[in-house]
Scaffold this motif. Sequence first.
Motif, PDB file in Angstrom:
ATOM      1  N   UNK A   1      -8.898  -0.195   2.457  1.00  0.00           N
ATOM      2  CA  UNK A   1      -8.276  -0.375   1.141  1.00  0.00           C
ATOM      3  C   UNK A   1      -7.897   0.965   0.515  1.00  0.00           C
ATOM      4  N   UNK A   2      -8.741   1.958   0.644  1.00  0.00           N
ATOM      5  CA  UNK A   2      -8.442   3.278   0.103  1.00  0.00           C
ATOM      6  C   UNK A   2      -7.190   3.851   0.755  1.00  0.00           C
ATOM      7  N   UNK A   3      -7.082   3.762   2.050  1.00  0.00           N
ATOM      8  CA  UNK A   3      -5.902   4.298   2.756  1.00  0.00           C
ATOM      9  C   UNK A   3      -4.649   3.528   2.360  1.00  0.00           C
ATOM     10  N   UNK A   4      -4.760   2.223   2.231  1.00  0.00           N
ATOM     11  CA  UNK A   4      -3.607   1.405   1.851  1.00  0.00           C
ATOM     12  C   UNK A   4      -3.115   1.757   0.461  1.00  0.00           C
ATOM     13  N   UNK A   5      -4.024   1.812  -0.516  1.00  0.00           N
ATOM     14  CA  UNK A   5      -3.634   2.137  -1.889  1.00  0.00           C
ATOM     15  C   UNK A   5      -3.126   3.572  -2.004  1.00  0.00           C
ATOM     16  N   UNK A   6      -3.757   4.496  -1.302  1.00  0.00           N
ATOM     17  CA  UNK A   6      -3.305   5.882  -1.329  1.00  0.00           C
ATOM     18  C   UNK A   6      -1.894   5.987  -0.751  1.00  0.00           C
ATOM     19  N   UNK A   7      -1.624   5.272   0.323  1.00  0.00           N
ATOM     20  CA  UNK A   7      -0.291   5.292   0.929  1.00  0.00           C
ATOM     21  C   UNK A   7       0.738   4.715  -0.020  1.00  0.00           C
ATOM     22  N   UNK A   8       0.388   3.648  -0.709  1.00  0.00           N
ATOM     23  CA  UNK A   8       1.299   3.036  -1.665  1.00  0.00           C
ATOM     24  C   UNK A   8       1.611   3.997  -2.809  1.00  0.00           C
ATOM     25  N   UNK A   9       0.599   4.655  -3.334  1.00  0.00           N
ATOM     26  CA  UNK A   9       0.802   5.621  -4.423  1.00  0.00           C
ATOM     27  C   UNK A   9       1.654   6.792  -3.944  1.00  0.00           C
TER      28      UNK A   9
END
Length: 163
Positions: free
Chosen positions: A8-16
């Motif tokens: 989840x952290x990698x996904x949200x960081x990538x989105x940001x």
Amino acid sequence: MINKQNLWFITLFSLILILGIYYVSMPKDALTVFSGNVEDSSTTIEVSESDVIVALKVEEEEKILAQMEDAQKVLLDETTSVNEKNEAYETLQLLNSKKGKVMEIEQMLKDKYNLDSCVKIEDNKINVILSCENQGTEYANTIIKSIQDLYQTQMYITIKFQS
């Protein structure tokens, strides 16, 4: 091994990160539109008669669809009683017939008088909003008689001219 929290952290960081790059790479004039700093006051929005009629039609259609969805939920619910399901079925039939009558009246007004209209039917009351200049009481009476000819019982019909 990656656990759910790291994923989840990698996904949200990538989105940001992607949104940040998109924001930085946007042209300058597109950003002023988004920020509301447009100083061009010459733009005006004109609302035509047909837009008002269409808006009223959509509002009435959404209201009927919401009632139909509620009745369908009751029909599909396994915990409701047979009487409640019968009432919901009768409500659906009533709404469908009402919807058919509305379409019939609107089509008749379009064909016979070449008028766009919004028709609302509640019990024995019919409200008709027409998109034309006020033509007078004689014109309204002929329209009322044309609508009343579609029914065998006395209906209370009101006509409003939208100009």
